[in-house]
Design a protein around this motif. Structure first.
Motif, PDB file in Angstrom:
ATOM      1  N   VAL A 191     -13.249  14.808  52.537  1.00  0.00           N
ATOM      2  CA  VAL A 191     -13.352  14.266  51.189  1.00  0.00           C
ATOM      3  C   VAL A 191     -14.838  14.148  50.837  1.00  0.00           C
ATOM      4  O   VAL A 191     -15.597  13.482  51.547  1.00  0.00           O
ATOM      5  CB  VAL A 191     -12.682  12.876  51.076  1.00  0.00           C
ATOM      6  CG1 VAL A 191     -12.886  12.308  49.669  1.00  0.00           C
ATOM      7  CG2 VAL A 191     -11.191  12.969  51.386  1.00  0.00           C
ATOM      8  N   PHE A 192     -15.244  14.834  49.788  1.00  0.00           N
ATOM      9  CA  PHE A 192     -16.603  14.718  49.287  1.00  0.00           C
ATOM     10  C   PHE A 192     -16.648  13.560  48.287  1.00  0.00           C
ATOM     11  O   PHE A 192     -15.861  13.533  47.327  1.00  0.00           O
ATOM     12  CB  PHE A 192     -17.035  16.010  48.577  1.00  0.00           C
ATOM     13  CG  PHE A 192     -17.116  17.210  49.479  1.00  0.00           C
ATOM     14  CD1 PHE A 192     -18.310  17.551  50.103  1.00  0.00           C
ATOM     15  CD2 PHE A 192     -16.009  18.020  49.694  1.00  0.00           C
ATOM     16  CE1 PHE A 192     -18.397  18.661  50.922  1.00  0.00           C
ATOM     17  CE2 PHE A 192     -16.076  19.125  50.516  1.00  0.00           C
ATOM     18  CZ  PHE A 192     -17.280  19.452  51.139  1.00  0.00           C
ATOM     19  N   ILE A 193     -17.569  12.621  48.481  1.00  0.00           N
ATOM     20  CA  ILE A 193     -17.667  11.453  47.611  1.00  0.00           C
ATOM     21  C   ILE A 193     -19.064  11.408  47.013  1.00  0.00           C
ATOM     22  O   ILE A 193     -20.050  11.268  47.740  1.00  0.00           O
ATOM     23  CB  ILE A 193     -17.372  10.151  48.374  1.00  0.00           C
ATOM     24  CG1 ILE A 193     -15.989  10.211  49.037  1.00  0.00           C
ATOM     25  CG2 ILE A 193     -17.475   8.955  47.439  1.00  0.00           C
ATOM     26  CD1 ILE A 193     -15.657   8.993  49.872  1.00  0.00           C
TER      27      ILE A 193
ATOM     28  N   PRO B 113     -16.069   8.614  42.267  1.00  0.00           N
ATOM     29  CA  PRO B 113     -15.457   7.290  42.065  1.00  0.00           C
ATOM     30  C   PRO B 113     -16.143   6.438  40.988  1.00  0.00           C
ATOM     31  O   PRO B 113     -16.506   5.292  41.225  1.00  0.00           O
ATOM     32  CB  PRO B 113     -15.589   6.640  43.442  1.00  0.00           C
ATOM     33  CG  PRO B 113     -15.985   7.718  44.381  1.00  0.00           C
ATOM     34  CD  PRO B 113     -16.765   8.687  43.549  1.00  0.00           C
ATOM     35  N   GLN B 114     -16.318   7.004  39.817  1.00  0.00           N
ATOM     36  CA  GLN B 114     -16.877   6.255  38.693  1.00  0.00           C
ATOM     37  C   GLN B 114     -15.917   6.364  37.517  1.00  0.00           C
ATOM     38  O   GLN B 114     -15.156   7.327  37.406  1.00  0.00           O
ATOM     39  CB  GLN B 114     -18.241   6.822  38.292  1.00  0.00           C
ATOM     40  CG  GLN B 114     -19.320   6.673  39.340  1.00  0.00           C
ATOM     41  CD  GLN B 114     -20.602   7.419  39.006  1.00  0.00           C
ATOM     42  OE1 GLN B 114     -21.133   8.139  39.826  1.00  0.00           O
ATOM     43  NE2 GLN B 114     -21.083   7.263  37.785  1.00  0.00           N
TER      44      GLN B 114
ATOM     45  N   ASN C 270     -16.075   2.892  42.813  1.00  0.00           N
ATOM     46  CA  ASN C 270     -14.910   2.347  43.510  1.00  0.00           C
ATOM     47  C   ASN C 270     -14.651   3.023  44.859  1.00  0.00           C
ATOM     48  O   ASN C 270     -15.341   3.978  45.243  1.00  0.00           O
ATOM     49  CB  ASN C 270     -13.663   2.401  42.617  1.00  0.00           C
ATOM     50  CG  ASN C 270     -13.218   3.820  42.319  1.00  0.00           C
ATOM     51  OD1 ASN C 270     -12.989   4.625  43.218  1.00  0.00           O
ATOM     52  ND2 ASN C 270     -13.087   4.147  41.025  1.00  0.00           N
ATOM     53  N   THR C 271     -13.649   2.544  45.563  1.00  0.00           N
ATOM     54  CA  THR C 271     -13.397   2.967  46.950  1.00  0.00           C
ATOM     55  C   THR C 271     -12.281   3.993  47.082  1.00  0.00           C
ATOM     56  O   THR C 271     -11.788   4.222  48.183  1.00  0.00           O
ATOM     57  CB  THR C 271     -13.041   1.733  47.801  1.00  0.00           C
ATOM     58  OG1 THR C 271     -11.872   1.098  47.255  1.00  0.00           O
ATOM     59  CG2 THR C 271     -14.186   0.737  47.835  1.00  0.00           C
ATOM     60  N   ILE C 272     -11.888   4.639  45.997  1.00  0.00           N
ATOM     61  CA  ILE C 272     -10.750   5.563  46.050  1.00  0.00           C
ATOM     62  C   ILE C 272     -10.985   6.695  47.050  1.00  0.00           C
ATOM     63  O   ILE C 272     -10.067   7.107  47.773  1.00  0.00           O
ATOM     64  CB  ILE C 272     -10.445   6.136  44.638  1.00  0.00           C
ATOM     65  CG1 ILE C 272      -9.173   6.977  44.662  1.00  0.00           C
ATOM     66  CG2 ILE C 272     -11.618   6.931  44.100  1.00  0.00           C
ATOM     67  CD1 ILE C 272      -7.918   6.203  44.916  1.00  0.00           C
ATOM     68  N   GLY C 273     -12.217   7.204  47.138  1.00  0.00           N
ATOM     69  CA  GLY C 273     -12.498   8.297  48.060  1.00  0.00           C
ATOM     70  C   GLY C 273     -12.358   7.882  49.507  1.00  0.00           C
ATOM     71  O   GLY C 273     -11.782   8.612  50.330  1.00  0.00           O
ATOM     72  N   VAL C 274     -12.878   6.704  49.830  1.00  0.00           N
ATOM     73  CA  VAL C 274     -12.774   6.192  51.194  1.00  0.00           C
ATOM     74  C   VAL C 274     -11.313   5.922  51.546  1.00  0.00           C
ATOM     75  O   VAL C 274     -10.864   6.229  52.656  1.00  0.00           O
ATOM     76  CB  VAL C 274     -13.625   4.904  51.335  1.00  0.00           C
ATOM     77  CG1 VAL C 274     -13.311   4.182  52.644  1.00  0.00           C
ATOM     78  CG2 VAL C 274     -15.110   5.238  51.247  1.00  0.00           C
ATOM     79  N   LYS C 275     -10.569   5.348  50.615  1.00  0.00           N
ATOM     80  CA  LYS C 275      -9.145   5.078  50.865  1.00  0.00           C
ATOM     81  C   LYS C 275      -8.372   6.366  51.108  1.00  0.00           C
ATOM     82  O   LYS C 275      -7.492   6.423  51.980  1.00  0.00           O
ATOM     83  CB  LYS C 275      -8.548   4.320  49.682  1.00  0.00           C
ATOM     84  CG  LYS C 275      -9.040   2.881  49.556  1.00  0.00           C
ATOM     85  CD  LYS C 275      -8.476   2.204  48.314  1.00  0.00           C
ATOM     86  CE  LYS C 275      -8.960   0.760  48.215  1.00  0.00           C
ATOM     87  NZ  LYS C 275      -8.498   0.102  46.962  1.00  0.00           N
ATOM     88  N   LEU C 276      -8.701   7.403  50.338  1.00  0.00           N
ATOM     89  CA  LEU C 276      -8.026   8.686  50.509  1.00  0.00           C
ATOM     90  C   LEU C 276      -8.331   9.285  51.873  1.00  0.00           C
ATOM     91  O   LEU C 276      -7.429   9.780  52.567  1.00  0.00           O
ATOM     92  CB  LEU C 276      -8.457   9.644  49.390  1.00  0.00           C
ATOM     93  CG  LEU C 276      -7.954  11.092  49.496  1.00  0.00           C
ATOM     94  CD1 LEU C 276      -6.434  11.132  49.559  1.00  0.00           C
ATOM     95  CD2 LEU C 276      -8.466  11.912  48.318  1.00  0.00           C
ATOM     96  N   ALA C 277      -9.603   9.256  52.276  1.00  0.00           N
ATOM     97  CA  ALA C 277      -9.985   9.810  53.570  1.00  0.00           C
ATOM     98  C   ALA C 277      -9.310   9.068  54.717  1.00  0.00           C
ATOM     99  O   ALA C 277      -8.848   9.684  55.684  1.00  0.00           O
ATOM    100  CB  ALA C 277     -11.503   9.765  53.723  1.00  0.00           C
TER     101      ALA C 277
END
Length: 260
Positions: free
Chosen positions: A91-93, A166-167, A180-187
């Protein structure tokens, strides 16, 4: 994935010195948007005929990058080795500054990792560009974050990497509080690593009437920097903080303002 004969073949890239044409110096907007519209229209037609694949996406994206360079924009990309040497999807964040990254990132990533975006569903309704995005099976954001996580996990399980911004909207000012933390949650959900991405792409400005088609300012350097991969441990708060710190530090080095 193939890695032959692409613009961003090396792990580091910097636009070579060149002299823009007279038209580019007089009207960089016209000199850029004319070929850009042609590239997107052709890609959209191919997508609507089901003749558009990952290689086609790479070539279209490279065409946009070259069009930017032709009007005097300088692109610098570093850290590409971090994801190219990584086994499996990730996941690229990254921060989201302009339309530019949506158009140019595929040329950097797609030859090495099959990739797609988390995008606003409204983008899929755009003429020509919508079919191009749809052909890459993006994860549409329509307000249901669970659906985004489920859709993203499905793509990652299929071996496709995902780019997340995540903006709430594009902004030239990075505000960590709104990241936000959507990328981290997805990973974490998919059990894959994240790749931090800091970018400065305000050379392609936001328009007043049409936000996606703003002025081109070739005097502003374009920067992309990928960070080292990280696995999500525990709640992911530590990794999210490291990603925001990476972006903040790089933007500061590039002379960009940081918000609260």
């Amino acid at each position: 994935m193939t890695t032959s004969s692409h613009l961003f073949d090396a792990n580091w890239y910097l636009t070579s010195s060149r002299s823009p044409s007279l038209l580019s110096r007089i009207s960089p907007n016209l000199a850029f948007y004319a070929p850009m519209v042609w590239i997107v229209a052709k890609a959209g037609c191919d997508a609507m005929r089901n003749r558009y694949d990952g290689e086609g996406w790479t070539r279209s994206s490279e065409g946009i990058a070259r069009a930017l360079e032709s009007v005097g924009c300088r692109i610098e990309a570093t850290g590409l080795e971090y994801f190219r040497s990584l086994e499996g999807p990730c996941v690229f964040i990254g921060n989201h500054m302009s339309t530019l990254e949506t158009f140019v990132l595929p040329s950097m990533i797609q030859p090495w990792k099959d990739v797609t975006f988390v995008v606003k569903e409204s983008l899929l309704k755009y003429p020509f560009f919508g079919p191009v995005l749809a052909s890459r099976e993006p994860i549409g954001v329509g307000g249901d974050l669970v659906a985004v996580l489920e859709g993203g996990e499905a793509r990652l399980k299929q071996g496709r990497s995902v780019i997340v911004f995540p903006q709430s909207t594009r902004s030239t000012v990075f505000e960590p509080a709104h990241f936000n933390t959507i990328g981290v949650k997805l990973a974490k959900r998919a059990g894959v690593p994240v790749i931090p991405l800091a970018l400065k792409t305000d050379a392609w400005g936001n328009g007043n009437l049409l936000k996606d088609f703003g002025p081109i300012n070739a005097k502003k350097a374009i920067h992309f920097e990928f960070g080292a991969p990280m696995r999500i441990e525990g709640t992911g708060k530590a990794e999210h903080l490291r990603i925001t710190e990476f972006i903040t530090e790089r933007l500061g080095a590039w002379g960009r303002e940081i918000g609260e």
